[in-house]
Scaffold this motif. Structure first.
Motif, PDB file in Angstrom:
ATOM      1  N   SER A   2       0.829  -1.194   0.000  1.00 27.97           N
ATOM      2  CA  SER A   2       0.000   0.000   0.000  1.00 27.97           C
ATOM      3  C   SER A   2       0.868   1.251   0.000  1.00 27.97           C
ATOM      4  CB  SER A   2      -0.937   0.013   1.208  1.00 27.97           C
ATOM      5  OG  SER A   2      -0.206   0.174   2.402  1.00 27.97           O
ATOM      6  N   TRP A  54     -14.465   8.110  -4.561  1.00 28.31           N
ATOM      7  CA  TRP A  54     -14.330   6.654  -4.634  1.00 28.31           C
ATOM      8  C   TRP A  54     -15.054   6.042  -3.445  1.00 28.31           C
ATOM      9  CZ3 TRP A  54      -9.537   9.279  -5.687  1.00 28.31           C
ATOM     10  CH2 TRP A  54      -9.081   9.123  -7.002  1.00 28.31           C
ATOM     11  N   PRO A  66      -9.672   2.822  -4.356  1.00 29.08           N
ATOM     12  CA  PRO A  66      -8.227   2.815  -4.148  1.00 29.08           C
ATOM     13  C   PRO A  66      -7.829   2.563  -2.696  1.00 29.08           C
ATOM     14  CG  PRO A  66      -8.990   5.063  -4.223  1.00 29.08           C
ATOM     15  CD  PRO A  66     -10.201   4.184  -4.503  1.00 29.08           C
ATOM     16  N   MET A  85      -3.639   3.315   0.601  1.00 32.12           N
ATOM     17  CA  MET A  85      -4.332   3.081  -0.666  1.00 32.12           C
ATOM     18  C   MET A  85      -3.576   2.022  -1.459  1.00 32.12           C
ATOM     19  SD  MET A  85      -3.525   6.793  -2.331  1.00 32.12           S
ATOM     20  CE  MET A  85      -3.838   7.618  -0.783  1.00 32.12           C
ATOM     21  N   ARG A  86      -4.304   1.386  -2.346  1.00 35.13           N
ATOM     22  CA  ARG A  86      -3.677   0.349  -3.164  1.00 35.13           C
ATOM     23  C   ARG A  86      -2.576   0.976  -4.014  1.00 35.13           C
ATOM     24  NH1 ARG A  86      -8.560  -2.937  -5.884  1.00 35.13           N
ATOM     25  NH2 ARG A  86      -8.433  -1.125  -7.226  1.00 35.13           N
ATOM     26  N   MET A  89      -3.252   2.068  -7.631  1.00 36.86           N
ATOM     27  CA  MET A  89      -4.064   3.258  -7.871  1.00 36.86           C
ATOM     28  C   MET A  89      -3.509   4.487  -7.148  1.00 36.86           C
ATOM     29  SD  MET A  89      -7.904   1.682  -7.633  1.00 36.86           S
ATOM     30  CE  MET A  89      -8.695   3.148  -8.303  1.00 36.86           C
ATOM     31  N   ALA A  93      -4.991   8.427  -7.026  1.00 33.42           N
ATOM     32  CA  ALA A  93      -5.718   8.670  -5.779  1.00 33.42           C
ATOM     33  C   ALA A  93      -4.959   9.615  -4.851  1.00 33.42           C
ATOM     34  CB  ALA A  93      -6.003   7.350  -5.070  1.00 33.42           C
TER      35      ALA A  93
END
Length: 118
Positions: A2, A54, A66, A85-86, A89, A93
Motif C-alpha cells: 500500500s 471513490w 483505491p 491506498m492500493r 491506484m 488517488a
C-alpha cells in the motif's frame, strides 16, 4: 503493498523535516496512543469528500476503490487521518487526495517520500 498519506489540521509546516516531526507527534498521540478520539469535523468532512470520489472499501463490489482499509473513517482520529491506498491506484488517488486536502485547508504529507504535498 500500500501507499500511505497523512492529512491533518493545522498550519502548514515550513519544510519537509518539520512536517515529518509534526506527523510523528500526531501519529504517536492520535493513532498509536492509548486514548481513542473521534475524528474532528474537518477530518470527517475530508473523508466524506474522498468517499464521494471513490467508494469505501467496505462497499466496493466492483474492485474500483483505491483505499486499502475500510471503513476509511476508522483511519482517522482527532485532527489526523493516516490512510493506505492500493499501490496500483496510488498515483491518481494520492494526487486527488492531496489536492482535496489543500482545497479544504488541510496539510497533506506523503509518508513514503517523506515530504509535504502538493
Amino acid at each position: 503493498m500500500s501507499y500511505d498519506l497523512a492529512v491533518w489540521e493545522g498550519e502548514r509546516p515550513a519544510d519537509d523535516k518539520t512536517a515529518r516531526q509534526v506527523f510523528s507527534d500526531l501519529y504517536d498521540r492520535y493513532i498509536d496512543g492509548e486514548v481513542e478520539e473521534p475524528p474532528s469535523d474537518r477530518i470527517t468532512a475530508y473523508v466524506a469528500a474522498l468517499l464521494e470520489r471513490w467508494c469505501d472499501l467496505t462497499e466496493d463490489d466492483e474492485d474500483t476503490s483505491p483505499w486499502s482499509a475500510g471503513p476509511l473513517i476508522d483511519c482517522a482520529s482527532g485532527p489526523l487521518i493516516y490512510f493506505p491506498m492500493r499501490f496500483s491506484m496510488a498515483e491518481e488517488a494520492s494526487a486527488w487526495a492531496s489536492a482535496m486536502a489543500e482545497a479544504m485547508g488541510l496539510v497533506c504529507f506523503d509518508v513514503q517520500q517523506d515530504r509535504l504535498r502538493p
